[in-house]
Design a protein around this motif. Structure first.
Motif, PDB file in Angstrom:
ATOM      1  N   VAL A 114       0.785  -1.127   0.113  1.00  0.00           N
ATOM      2  CA  VAL A 114       0.038   0.097  -0.027  1.00  0.00           C
ATOM      3  C   VAL A 114       0.964   1.289  -0.156  1.00  0.00           C
ATOM      4  CG1 VAL A 114      -1.922  -1.049   1.152  1.00  0.00           C
ATOM      5  CG2 VAL A 114      -0.085   0.039   2.632  1.00  0.00           C
ATOM      6  N   SER A 115       2.245   1.278   0.467  1.00  0.00           N
ATOM      7  CA  SER A 115       2.940   2.260   0.128  1.00  0.00           C
ATOM      8  C   SER A 115       3.572   2.752  -1.171  1.00  0.00           C
ATOM      9  CB  SER A 115       4.213   2.202   1.136  1.00  0.00           C
ATOM     10  OG  SER A 115       3.773   1.892   2.595  1.00  0.00           O
ATOM     11  N   PHE A 116       3.747   1.414  -1.618  1.00  0.00           N
ATOM     12  CA  PHE A 116       4.537   1.973  -3.015  1.00  0.00           C
ATOM     13  C   PHE A 116       3.666   1.866  -4.352  1.00  0.00           C
ATOM     14  CE2 PHE A 116       7.946   0.377  -0.457  1.00  0.00           C
ATOM     15  CZ  PHE A 116       8.912   1.179  -0.691  1.00  0.00           C
ATOM     16  N   VAL A 117       2.341   1.451  -4.249  1.00  0.00           N
ATOM     17  CA  VAL A 117       1.470   1.172  -5.558  1.00  0.00           C
ATOM     18  C   VAL A 117       0.664   2.770  -5.572  1.00  0.00           C
ATOM     19  CG1 VAL A 117      -0.728   0.336  -6.370  1.00  0.00           C
ATOM     20  CG2 VAL A 117       0.989  -1.286  -5.298  1.00  0.00           C
ATOM     21  N   PRO A 118       0.370   3.295  -4.482  1.00  0.00           N
ATOM     22  CA  PRO A 118      -0.247   4.580  -4.912  1.00  0.00           C
ATOM     23  C   PRO A 118       0.870   5.488  -5.142  1.00  0.00           C
ATOM     24  CG  PRO A 118      -1.186   3.602  -2.919  1.00  0.00           C
ATOM     25  CD  PRO A 118       0.214   2.867  -3.149  1.00  0.00           C
ATOM     26  N   TRP A 119       2.103   5.422  -5.088  1.00  0.00           N
ATOM     27  CA  TRP A 119       3.247   6.344  -5.579  1.00  0.00           C
ATOM     28  C   TRP A 119       3.169   6.525  -7.034  1.00  0.00           C
ATOM     29  CZ3 TRP A 119       7.497   8.809  -3.692  1.00  0.00           C
ATOM     30  CH2 TRP A 119       8.420   9.364  -4.853  1.00  0.00           C
ATOM     31  N   PHE A 120       2.784   5.457  -7.909  1.00  0.00           N
ATOM     32  CA  PHE A 120       3.275   5.731  -9.335  1.00  0.00           C
ATOM     33  C   PHE A 120       1.577   6.284  -9.929  1.00  0.00           C
ATOM     34  CE2 PHE A 120       5.580   1.923  -8.156  1.00  0.00           C
ATOM     35  CZ  PHE A 120       6.728   2.457  -8.620  1.00  0.00           C
ATOM     36  N   PHE A 121       0.443   6.319  -8.936  1.00  0.00           N
ATOM     37  CA  PHE A 121      -0.652   7.064  -9.596  1.00  0.00           C
ATOM     38  C   PHE A 121      -1.233   8.190  -8.845  1.00  0.00           C
ATOM     39  CE2 PHE A 121      -0.772   2.464 -10.246  1.00  0.00           C
ATOM     40  CZ  PHE A 121      -0.721   2.293 -11.555  1.00  0.00           C
ATOM     41  N   SER A 122      -0.252   8.745  -7.817  1.00  0.00           N
ATOM     42  CA  SER A 122      -0.709   9.827  -6.996  1.00  0.00           C
ATOM     43  C   SER A 122      -1.360  11.101  -7.813  1.00  0.00           C
ATOM     44  CB  SER A 122       0.586  10.136  -5.986  1.00  0.00           C
ATOM     45  OG  SER A 122       1.554  10.590  -6.847  1.00  0.00           O
ATOM     46  N   ASP A 123      -0.627  11.239  -8.942  1.00  0.00           N
ATOM     47  CA  ASP A 123      -1.303  12.493  -9.576  1.00  0.00           C
ATOM     48  C   ASP A 123      -2.617  12.329  -9.899  1.00  0.00           C
ATOM     49  OD1 ASP A 123      -0.302  10.542 -11.135  1.00  0.00           O
ATOM     50  OD2 ASP A 123       0.122  12.328 -12.903  1.00  0.00           O
ATOM     51  N   ARG A 124      -2.810  11.044 -10.578  1.00  0.00           N
ATOM     52  CA  ARG A 124      -4.281  10.845 -10.985  1.00  0.00           C
ATOM     53  C   ARG A 124      -5.151  10.651  -9.859  1.00  0.00           C
ATOM     54  NH1 ARG A 124      -2.982   6.261 -15.601  1.00  0.00           N
ATOM     55  NH2 ARG A 124      -1.393   7.620 -16.926  1.00  0.00           N
ATOM     56  N   ILE A 125      -4.747  10.024  -8.786  1.00  0.00           N
ATOM     57  CA  ILE A 125      -5.610   9.735  -7.962  1.00  0.00           C
ATOM     58  C   ILE A 125      -6.244  11.067  -7.156  1.00  0.00           C
ATOM     59  CG2 ILE A 125      -5.990   8.968  -5.383  1.00  0.00           C
ATOM     60  CD1 ILE A 125      -3.626   6.842  -5.902  1.00  0.00           C
ATOM     61  N   MET A 126      -5.531  12.124  -6.785  1.00  0.00           N
ATOM     62  CA  MET A 126      -6.003  13.283  -6.406  1.00  0.00           C
ATOM     63  C   MET A 126      -7.151  13.977  -7.169  1.00  0.00           C
ATOM     64  SD  MET A 126      -4.364  14.323  -3.762  1.00  0.00           S
ATOM     65  CE  MET A 126      -4.324  16.353  -3.474  1.00  0.00           C
ATOM     66  N   GLY A 127      -6.923  13.852  -8.526  1.00  0.00           N
ATOM     67  CA  GLY A 127      -8.242  14.530  -9.429  1.00  0.00           C
ATOM     68  C   GLY A 127      -9.265  13.299  -9.287  1.00  0.00           C
ATOM     69  N   LEU A 128      -8.805  12.188  -9.335  1.00  0.00           N
ATOM     70  CA  LEU A 128     -10.017  11.256  -9.583  1.00  0.00           C
ATOM     71  C   LEU A 128     -11.026  11.153  -8.181  1.00  0.00           C
ATOM     72  CD1 LEU A 128      -8.417   8.145 -10.904  1.00  0.00           C
ATOM     73  CD2 LEU A 128     -10.142   9.710 -12.174  1.00  0.00           C
ATOM     74  N   VAL A 129     -10.436  11.605  -6.960  1.00  0.00           N
ATOM     75  CA  VAL A 129     -11.367  11.552  -5.961  1.00  0.00           C
ATOM     76  C   VAL A 129     -11.948  12.816  -5.632  1.00  0.00           C
ATOM     77  CG1 VAL A 129     -10.004   9.788  -4.990  1.00  0.00           C
ATOM     78  CG2 VAL A 129      -9.196  11.780  -4.407  1.00  0.00           C
ATOM     79  N   GLY A 130     -11.839  14.077  -6.562  1.00  0.00           N
ATOM     80  CA  GLY A 130     -12.573  15.090  -6.152  1.00  0.00           C
ATOM     81  C   GLY A 130     -11.878  16.434  -6.112  1.00  0.00           C
ATOM     82  N   ALA A 131     -10.356  16.402  -5.849  1.00  0.00           N
ATOM     83  CA  ALA A 131      -9.738  17.466  -5.762  1.00  0.00           C
ATOM     84  C   ALA A 131      -9.995  18.593  -6.711  1.00  0.00           C
ATOM     85  CB  ALA A 131      -8.314  17.283  -5.368  1.00  0.00           C
ATOM     86  N   SER A 132      -9.823  19.749  -6.473  1.00  0.00           N
ATOM     87  CA  SER A 132      -9.991  20.890  -7.760  1.00  0.00           C
ATOM     88  C   SER A 132      -8.443  20.625  -8.327  1.00  0.00           C
ATOM     89  CB  SER A 132     -10.387  22.039  -7.106  1.00  0.00           C
ATOM     90  OG  SER A 132      -8.968  22.498  -6.266  1.00  0.00           O
ATOM     91  N   PRO A 133      -8.240  21.074  -9.623  1.00  0.00           N
ATOM     92  CA  PRO A 133      -7.041  21.368 -10.292  1.00  0.00           C
ATOM     93  C   PRO A 133      -6.152  21.796  -9.386  1.00  0.00           C
ATOM     94  CG  PRO A 133      -8.852  21.634 -11.747  1.00  0.00           C
ATOM     95  CD  PRO A 133      -9.250  21.648 -10.324  1.00  0.00           C
ATOM     96  N   ALA A 134      -6.507  22.981  -8.816  1.00  0.00           N
ATOM     97  CA  ALA A 134      -5.293  23.824  -8.281  1.00  0.00           C
ATOM     98  C   ALA A 134      -4.840  22.974  -6.785  1.00  0.00           C
ATOM     99  CB  ALA A 134      -5.948  25.123  -7.488  1.00  0.00           C
ATOM    100  N   VAL A 135      -5.809  22.175  -5.971  1.00  0.00           N
ATOM    101  CA  VAL A 135      -5.420  21.518  -4.958  1.00  0.00           C
ATOM    102  C   VAL A 135      -4.526  20.317  -5.232  1.00  0.00           C
ATOM    103  CG1 VAL A 135      -6.477  19.951  -3.153  1.00  0.00           C
ATOM    104  CG2 VAL A 135      -7.517  22.290  -3.579  1.00  0.00           C
ATOM    105  N   ALA A 136      -5.304  19.619  -6.506  1.00  0.00           N
ATOM    106  CA  ALA A 136      -4.421  18.247  -6.940  1.00  0.00           C
ATOM    107  C   ALA A 136      -2.921  18.758  -7.289  1.00  0.00           C
ATOM    108  CB  ALA A 136      -5.092  18.010  -8.052  1.00  0.00           C
ATOM    109  N   ALA A 137      -2.643  19.939  -7.859  1.00  0.00           N
ATOM    110  CA  ALA A 137      -1.546  20.345  -8.328  1.00  0.00           C
ATOM    111  C   ALA A 137      -0.554  20.559  -7.142  1.00  0.00           C
ATOM    112  CB  ALA A 137      -1.398  21.725  -9.433  1.00  0.00           C
ATOM    113  N   ALA A 138      -1.277  21.239  -6.198  1.00  0.00           N
ATOM    114  CA  ALA A 138      -0.276  21.733  -5.088  1.00  0.00           C
ATOM    115  C   ALA A 138      -0.113  20.429  -3.989  1.00  0.00           C
ATOM    116  CB  ALA A 138      -1.086  22.663  -4.188  1.00  0.00           C
ATOM    117  N   GLY A 139      -0.909  19.459  -4.242  1.00  0.00           N
ATOM    118  CA  GLY A 139      -0.800  18.611  -3.156  1.00  0.00           C
ATOM    119  C   GLY A 139      -0.448  17.173  -3.582  1.00  0.00           C
TER     120      GLY A 139
END
Length: 465
Positions: A114-139
């Motif tokens: 669970v530590s390493f799998v999300p590493w490769f998809f972190s940019d997509r995960i933020m956007g897919l779960v509802g973060a705004s583009p600005a929040v996803a880019a910053a986080g």
């Protein structure tokens, strides 16, 4: 490891104090430890808050995602602490060491996945779960780093629970004190570029979290194994493995499910806040962080419940187990009232602490603080019964029922209606969360009254040699 190198369980015990002091001896260090951990998060939020409301929202949104992993997998630590407390109460050293060893090996496997799998998809995960583009880019970078901390956090949860269950509750607090100070200094330096450190912005707080999580795990492992409080001991046969692993997962899997329900519910509330805008999400994160600092003043009572009730169950003393439940539950009312008042007074300091976040954010945060402070007693009682009494009584089904019905049947639908379709807006979402807690309290209380402590004690037998 030679058996003579490891002290017996009874040598770790001192003369029994009064019930009130025994509760305090476990609860106070645990509460202080969690307060320190949340003060750390609060300091990080203040440091990141200098970058604006979007940065606050990004860190909060990322934390709500990693929180799902950490708390769900942390159920393994709760399961271990209950089983270790029972073995400690029965003075079964071999069972204790076997249980901890199996739990550590399990944590290494699960934590790595669970530590390493999300590493490769972190940019997509933020956007897919509802973060705004600005929040996803910053986080995104912050999320990528903090998700790597899941493995050391799991190991820390196991070691902390074990140390508390064998009568060493101050050691995890010491480890936390050391790493909290280090994290605060490192986060400030890496976020702002202080001195020789690079200016990393929001990602700097993520690096600080990862580095200090690893450091805390190493300290706790040394305190547990290096100081010979427990020993590394693999079961000798398939029968022994089964005797250790089955009880571990009988508790851990349902607890993991209920923690998953609770954390997903918490995350979905953040998604609803996000629908009102980045400022509403930032305000919600401020409220959550501040509330956490005060509500964990009572969280030690949860650990006291699992430890003291577990020891009584292990020693076969039904009356003592039931007496500890009554004592800890009463203590929770007093601590909740005191810390609820302190939480309410924190609105006086929002201008000073979050001046850069904007007036609208501070006003919304003030409303959320006052609503939550008024119902602190309900939340603390749920924490003690739902995370302490019911798991100690092997009624994890009741915990799942309360968390699922409270959040998904009552709370979240009500949050959508009140928050997005009435003038209540931001305040409506917090009122919906209070309704969620009230339903949980009703279910948890009902289930706690159904626990058959005599049957539980009769079913708790020594593991096979």
């Amino acid at each position: 490891m030679p058996r003579l190198a490891v002290p017996s369980l009874r040598t770790l015990r001192s003369a029994p104090p009064t019930p009130g002091r025994e509760i305090a001896r476990i609860a106070v260090p645990v509460s202080m430890e969690f307060v320190l951990m949340l003060v750390l998060n609060f300091v990080n939020q203040i440091v990141v808050g200098g970058l604006g409301a979007t940065a606050i929202a990004a860190v909060g949104f990322s934390n709500s995602l990693t929180f799902i992993l950490a708390v769900t997998l942390g159920a393994l630590g709760t399961s271990v602490s209950i089983l270790v407390a029972r073995a400690y109460g029965a003075d079964r050293r071999g069972d204790l060491d076997h249980t901890v060893t199996a739990a550590v090996l399990t944590a290494l496997v699960l934590g790595a996945v669970v530590s390493f799998v999300p590493w490769f998809f972190s940019d997509r995960i933020m956007g897919l779960v509802g973060a705004s583009p600005a929040v996803a880019a910053a986080g995104t970078d912050y999320f990528r780093l903090t998700v790597l901390a899941t493995l050391p956090i799991m190991l820390s949860a196991i070691m902390s629970g074990v140390l508390r269950s064998v009568g060493q509750p101050t050691r995890p607090m010491v480890a936390t004190m050391i790493t909290v100070v280090a994290n605060a200094v490192l986060a400030y330096a890496l976020v702002t570029g202080f001195g020789p450190f690079p200016t990393l912005g929001v990602a700097g707080a993520g690096w600080a979290t990862l580095i200090t999580a690893v450091a805390k795990t190493l300290i706790l492992l040394w305190m547990a194994y290096g100081r010979k409080v427990i020993g590394w001991s693999l079961p000798d046969s398939l029968r022994q493995w089964r005797a250790v692993v089955v009880p571990l997962f009988v508790l851990a899997l349902p607890l993991g499910v209920t923690e998953l329900f609770w954390t997903v519910g918490t995350f979905l509330y953040n998604v609803v806040f996000q629908q009102l805008g980045d400022e509403a999400l930032a305000a919600a994160q401020i409220v959550t962080t501040l509330e956490g600092i005060f509500i964990v003043g009572s969280i030690g009572l949860m650990a006291a419940t699992t430890t003291l009730v577990g020891r009584s169950v292990g020693s076969g003393d039904v009356d003592a187990a039931m007496a500890w439940v009554r004592r800890v539950t009463r203590a929770g009312i007093g601590t909740a009232a005191v810390f609820g008042v302190l939480f309410a007074t924190s609105v006086l300091f929002l201008d000073t602490l979050f001046g850069e976040a904007g007036r609208d954010v501070r006003v919304m945060a003030s409303v959320g603080i006052l609503i939550n402070a008024a119902f602190q007693v309900i939340k603390v009682r749920n924490m003690i019964i739902g995370a302490g009494v019911l798991p100690s009584g092997n009624d994890v089904r009741g915990v799942i029922m309360g968390d699922a019905v409270g959040a998904f049947v009552v709370g979240l639908p009500l949050a959508i209606v009140l928050g997005l379709h009435t003038p209540l807006g931001f305040a409506g979402i917090f009122l919906a969360r209070i309704a969620d807690e009230a339903v949980k309290l009703a279910i948890f209380t009902w289930r706690a009254r159904r626990i058959r402590w005599h049957a539980l004690v009769d079913s708790t037998a020594p593991l096979p040699a």
